[in-house]
Design an enzyme around this catalytic site. Structure first.
Site, PDB file in Angstrom:
ATOM      1  N   HIS A  19       1.067  -1.479  -0.178  1.00  8.46           N
ATOM      2  CA  HIS A  19       0.144   0.239  -0.189  1.00  8.46           C
ATOM      3  C   HIS A  19       1.051   1.578  -0.299  1.00  8.46           C
ATOM      4  CE1 HIS A  19       0.973   0.239   4.617  1.00  8.46           C
ATOM      5  NE2 HIS A  19       0.567  -1.079   4.309  1.00  8.46           N
ATOM      6  N   HIS A  22       3.737   1.541   1.909  1.00  9.72           N
ATOM      7  CA  HIS A  22       5.653   0.761   2.038  1.00  9.72           C
ATOM      8  C   HIS A  22       5.598   1.208   0.828  1.00  9.72           C
ATOM      9  CE1 HIS A  22       2.736  -2.837   2.985  1.00  9.72           C
ATOM     10  NE2 HIS A  22       3.559  -2.565   4.048  1.00  9.72           N
ATOM     11  N   CYS A 127       2.514 -11.224  22.172  1.00  4.95           N
ATOM     12  CA  CYS A 127       1.456 -10.960  21.552  1.00  4.95           C
ATOM     13  C   CYS A 127       1.727 -10.908  20.136  1.00  4.95           C
ATOM     14  CB  CYS A 127       1.723  -9.123  21.523  1.00  4.95           C
ATOM     15  SG  CYS A 127       0.310  -8.631  19.428  1.00  4.95           S
ATOM     16  N   CYS A 130       2.911  -8.985  17.086  1.00  5.35           N
ATOM     17  CA  CYS A 130       3.474  -8.544  17.319  1.00  5.35           C
ATOM     18  C   CYS A 130       4.477  -9.417  17.048  1.00  5.35           C
ATOM     19  CB  CYS A 130       3.813  -7.178  18.420  1.00  5.35           C
ATOM     20  SG  CYS A 130       3.196  -6.205  18.448  1.00  5.35           S
ATOM     21  N   CYS A 144      -1.673  -5.036  23.820  1.00  6.14           N
ATOM     22  CA  CYS A 144      -0.855  -4.344  22.556  1.00  6.14           C
ATOM     23  C   CYS A 144      -1.172  -3.034  22.854  1.00  6.14           C
ATOM     24  CB  CYS A 144      -0.195  -5.542  22.078  1.00  6.14           C
ATOM     25  SG  CYS A 144       0.334  -4.924  20.252  1.00  6.14           S
ATOM     26  N   HIS A 147      -1.849  -3.815  18.393  1.00  4.13           N
ATOM     27  CA  HIS A 147      -3.282  -4.336  18.566  1.00  4.13           C
ATOM     28  C   HIS A 147      -3.983  -4.716  18.818  1.00  4.13           C
ATOM     29  CE1 HIS A 147       0.234  -6.507  16.150  1.00  4.13           C
ATOM     30  NE2 HIS A 147      -0.361  -6.187  15.341  1.00  4.13           N
ATOM     31  N   LYS A 296      -5.568   5.150  11.704  1.00  2.00           N
ATOM     32  CA  LYS A 296      -4.043   4.542  10.883  1.00  2.00           C
ATOM     33  C   LYS A 296      -4.746   3.752   9.462  1.00  2.00           C
ATOM     34  CE  LYS A 296      -1.067   1.382  13.435  1.00  2.00           C
ATOM     35  NZ  LYS A 296      -0.248   0.471  13.290  1.00  2.00           N
ATOM     36  N   LYS A 299      -6.435  -2.418   6.600  1.00  2.00           N
ATOM     37  CA  LYS A 299      -7.195  -3.361   6.389  1.00  2.00           C
ATOM     38  C   LYS A 299      -8.608  -3.633   6.966  1.00  2.00           C
ATOM     39  CE  LYS A 299      -5.986  -8.240   5.760  1.00  2.00           C
ATOM     40  NZ  LYS A 299      -4.841  -9.187   5.596  1.00  2.00           N
TER      41      LYS A 299
HETATM   42  N1  MSP Z   1       8.702  -6.632   7.663  1.00  2.00           N
HETATM   43  C1  MSP Z   1       9.198  -5.614   8.598  1.00  2.00           C
HETATM   44  C2  MSP Z   1      10.316  -5.175   8.846  1.00  2.00           C
HETATM   45  C3  MSP Z   1      11.704  -6.282   8.544  1.00  2.00           C
HETATM   46  S1  MSP Z   1      13.371  -5.365   8.246  1.00  2.00           S
HETATM   47  C4  MSP Z   1      14.677  -5.936   8.505  1.00  2.00           C
HETATM   48  C5  MSP Z   1       7.663  -4.885   8.751  1.00  2.00           C
HETATM   49  N2  MSP Z   1       7.149  -5.390   7.576  1.00  2.00           N
HETATM   50  S2  MSP Z   1       5.666  -4.575   7.428  1.00  2.00           S
HETATM   51  O1  MSP Z   1       5.619  -5.210   5.734  1.00  2.00           O
HETATM   52  O2  MSP Z   1       5.147  -3.938   8.563  1.00  2.00           O
HETATM   53  O3  MSP Z   1       6.502  -2.599   6.935  1.00  2.00           O
HETATM   54  C6  MSP Z   1       6.286  -1.733   8.224  1.00  2.00           C
HETATM   55  C7  MSP Z   1       6.590  -0.430   6.684  1.00  2.00           C
HETATM   56  O4  MSP Z   1       6.055  -0.133   6.048  1.00  2.00           O
HETATM   57  C8  MSP Z   1       7.456   0.727   7.570  1.00  2.00           C
HETATM   58  O5  MSP Z   1       8.577   1.184   8.413  1.00  2.00           O
HETATM   59  C9  MSP Z   1       7.364   1.546   6.807  1.00  2.00           C
HETATM   60  O6  MSP Z   1       8.703   1.771   5.844  1.00  2.00           O
HETATM   61  C10 MSP Z   1       5.704   1.204   5.919  1.00  2.00           C
HETATM   62  N3  MSP Z   1       4.824   1.464   6.087  1.00  2.00           N
HETATM   63  C11 MSP Z   1       3.682   0.550   6.446  1.00  2.00           C
HETATM   64  N4  MSP Z   1       2.839   1.642   6.812  1.00  2.00           N
HETATM   65  C12 MSP Z   1       3.118   2.636   6.898  1.00  2.00           C
HETATM   66  C13 MSP Z   1       2.597   3.983   6.953  1.00  2.00           C
HETATM   67  N5  MSP Z   1       1.520   4.212   7.003  1.00  2.00           N
HETATM   68  N6  MSP Z   1       3.406   5.061   6.687  1.00  2.00           N
HETATM   69  C14 MSP Z   1       3.738   5.311   5.919  1.00  2.00           C
HETATM   70  N7  MSP Z   1       4.782   3.752   6.454  1.00  2.00           N
HETATM   71  C15 MSP Z   1       4.486   2.398   6.766  1.00  2.00           C
HETATM   72  O7  MSP Z   1       7.403  -4.718   9.941  1.00  2.00           O
END
Ligand code: MSP
Length: 633
Positions: A19, A22, A127, A130, A144, A147, A296, A299
């Site tokens: 999304h 990412h 949790c 997490c 948590c 969550h 936030k 989904k």
């Molecule tokens: N798999 C772990 C990361 C491991 S790194 C060794 C993880 N994955 S995640 O899919 O949840 O990705 C988190 C990251 O996605 C955030 O740190 C950020 O880079 C990005 N984002 C996810 N949602 C976001 C927003 N709503 N806004 C900005 N960035 C966000 O955590």
């Protein structure tokens, strides 16, 4: 110090489709890579997917797939998305890669050999969301905070990493290395966390509970805790322990993450590195969250914004620009389509788009597209030149500080200044009265535009490159670096051209917010697939062009006689890109079983395959000459 730059994004969990959150992190990493390319650095950009752990097993189960099939499918959604967002990562790592698994085991062995791993019975609050144990103190109302669920009490014998041993070292390192964690607020957050005693980290899960993970090298009954596995991607992805890339790039490592994963990156990872005898990374760069309607994105709320929807409607570069211009790095931002549309119309269509269009039109109209190199500048011209050159320095400082919005503001100040200069100088009057002044003014406008095109390239690569083509520059894109434009007038305009279409057309707000739940993109991807049988219905052949002639009254079409064992007449829309003489003798690929169609009165008995990008159309051809009529499989 060598000029090198290594940038990473988090490796994303494959429990959901990508999304805008990412997309934002990955686009920022891409912008940084491109910015350092412009400064003449050697760069490496790593992204990928995090594929082990309970979460993934649960998501695979819900989708009715095996974990492996599931992770393959979702990982490819990420991998395939990035090129569509013009992301130029150098490698895409998956934690299920064999090479990565080996490195995780190697590091576990090193840490163990260092006496930093012990076995112990542990009872704690866990949790599952997490995938970690919580201390009472971290819970909010017993739940948590992420969550909103009460953690479960779990009692297990597990392996622990002696993280506490590195607490003092870490505190000192953070204090002694400016910007190790930045912006400052996140450094303070980590230091505040470290002001209490640090607990050791549980780094294993018994296989009886979870077997989707990397086995511990010293106890096969356990797999590695997902964070201990995932963080290691940053070194395994560049060939730790002795790969060339690792030696070259690790000393320049920059991590980019959002605030949600500050703790693993700010605490676990430096301690892990220290224990394994690896130097810490250079900087942890932490950004805020994109929120929707002040909440936030999630989904379950159904408000997930999918990047490709927006790109489809508003264009990729406009989307990239908006993300970088709107968010103050480090703080949260509100995403709204209204704001996106506003930015496109004011900053892109009005300010930059108009500036380019009016400038090019004048160069064309008054100077036949030839930008004069030798002029006699007056004080107003020198003022513009100084402002433009100063913008480069400002921009560099701000980009280095990750203040992308400020860097873009400074570019837009220059754009505003050039627009004002045009209004004041009124070249349309000079055209009638003062030719030398006209030439100097247009020279200064075009030189400023060259600088602007380079400065916007990291954020809007495709538009910048189109702009550079309009400006008639020999070097474009990554080949045109900051040092080239720092020297005023060094990049010659061969011949500026005017294109009818606007670089950034105005847009209107679409009524429906283009968000849907996660499953849709996958269904769409499936719908676009064709079976092998369907593919086999195509009769693709290599043919040699025996004759080529232009079709009277058509600017685009050319009539070809193509030998595919028999002569075929094929009409192709490539006249603007190839002269008939250039085509004769070329081997091309044709669709031989296409229904005949009449084009400008000529019956076409097939179709030529060609690739198109913004620089032109290029016919597909074979690597080595083959017999006419050879089948393409
Ligand atoms: N798999 C772990 C990361 C491991 S790194 C060794 C993880 N994955 S995640 O899919 O949840 O990705 C988190 C990251 O996605 C955030 O740190 C950020 O880079 C990005 N984002 C996810 N949602 C976001 C927003 N709503 N806004 C900005 N960035 C966000 O955590």
């Amino acid at each position: 110090m060598a000029k090198r730059y290594y940038i990473t994004t988090p490796i994303y969990y494959v429990n959901a489709a990508p999304h805008i959150g990412h997309a934002y992190t990955t686009i920022v990493a891409d912008v940084l890579k491109r910015f350092y390319m412009l400064r003449g650095y050697e760069t490496f950009f790593l992204t990928g997917t995090d594929e082990h752990g309970d979460k993934i097993v649960a998501a695979a189960k819900e989708a009715g797939e095996t974990p492996q099939a599931y992770v393959d499918r979702i990982s490819s959604l990420f991998r395939n998305l990035w090129p569509k967002l013009n992301i130029i990562n150098d490698h895409f790592i998956r934690t299920t890669d064999l090479e990565h698994k080996k490195v995780v085991q190697l590091i576990l062995e090193r840490v163990n050999a260092n006496g930093d791993i012990y076995f112990s019975e542990y009872e704690g609050l866990y949790c599952f969301g997490c995938e970690r144990f919580y201390t009472e103190r971290e819970l909010v109302d017993g739940k948590c905070p992420d969550h909103q669920k009460e953690p479960e009490v779990i009692k297990e014998a597990n392996y622990f990493f002696r993280m506490s041993k590195y607490q003092d070292w870490l505190i000192n390192h953070i204090k002694d290395s400016p910007g190790f964690i930045r912006p400052e607020r996140y450094k303070n957050e980590v230091l505040s966390f470290l002001s209490d005693p640090l607990e050791d980290l549980c780094i294993s899960r018994p296989k009886s509970r979870l077997d989707w993970g990397i086995p511990l090298p010293f106890d096969d009954n356990y797999v590695t805790y997902v964070w201990f596995d995932a963080l290691i991607n940053y070194v395994s992805g560049i060939g730790f322990p002795d790969g060339e890339l690792f030696n070259k790039f690790w000393p320049y490592a920059e991590h980019l993450v959002a605030k949600d994963i500050l703790k693993p990156h700010g605490i676990y990872w430096p301690c892990m590195l220290k224990s394994a005898g690896i130097e810490p990374y250079q900087h942890l760069n932490v950004h805020g969250y994109w929120n929707i309607n002040e909440g936030k994105m999630s989904k379950s709320l159904g408000n997930v914004v999918r990047p490709l929807d927006l790109v489809g409607i508003y264009g990729l570069d406009a989307f990239r620009y908006f993300l970088l211009r709107e968010m103050v790095f480090g703080l949260d931002s509100e995403f709204s389509e209204e704001a996106l549309v506003g930015r496109i119309n004011s900053d892109l269509a009005n300010d930059l788009g108009n500036l380019l269009h009016r400038s090019m039109t004048m160069v064309q109209k008054y100077l036949g597209g030839h930008v004069p190199e030798k002029v006699d500048p007056q004080p107003e011209d020198v003022g513009l030149k100084e402002a433009a050159l100063h913008t480069i320095d400002q921009y560099e400082t701000m980009m280095e500080d990750l203040a992308f919005h400020k860097a873009l503001i400074s570019v837009w100040e220059l754009i505003g200044r050039v627009n004002k200069y045009i209004d004041t100088m009124a070249p349309w009057v000079l055209a009638k009265t003062d030719r030398p002044r006209l030439e100097s003014v247009l020279h200064h406008i075009i030189e400023s535009l060259k600088i602007i095109s380079v400065l916007i390239w990291p954020v809007m690569p495709a538009s910048a490159e189109r702009m550079q083509q309009y400006l008639g520059l020999e070097k474009t894109g990554a080949n045109l670096i900051l040092d080239d434009v720092r020297q005023w007038g060094r990049q010659k305009s061969v011949r500026a051209i005017v294109k009818g279409e606007a670089l950034f057309p105005r847009v209107e707000m679409k009524k429906e917010m283009p968000h849907t739940e996660e499953e849709k993109p996958m269904e769409e991807e499936k719908a676009q697939l064709i079976s092998f049988n369907e593919f086999q219905k195509l009769d693709l052949r290599v043919g040699t062009i025996r004759n080529a002639e232009s079709i009277p009254k058509s600017k685009k079409l050319v009539k070809l006689t193509v030998d595919i064992g028999e002569d075929r007449t094929v009409v192709a829309g490539i006249a603007g890109h190839y002269s008939p003489e250039e085509l004769v003798g070329k081997q091309v690929v044709i669709v031989a079983n296409l229904e005949p169609a009449k084009l400008m009165g000529v019956e076409s008995q097939g179709m030529i395959l060609a690739a198109e990008d913004e620089t032109g159309i290029y016919v597909l051809t074979v690597d080595k000459e083959v017999k006419p009529g050879s089948k393409v499989r």
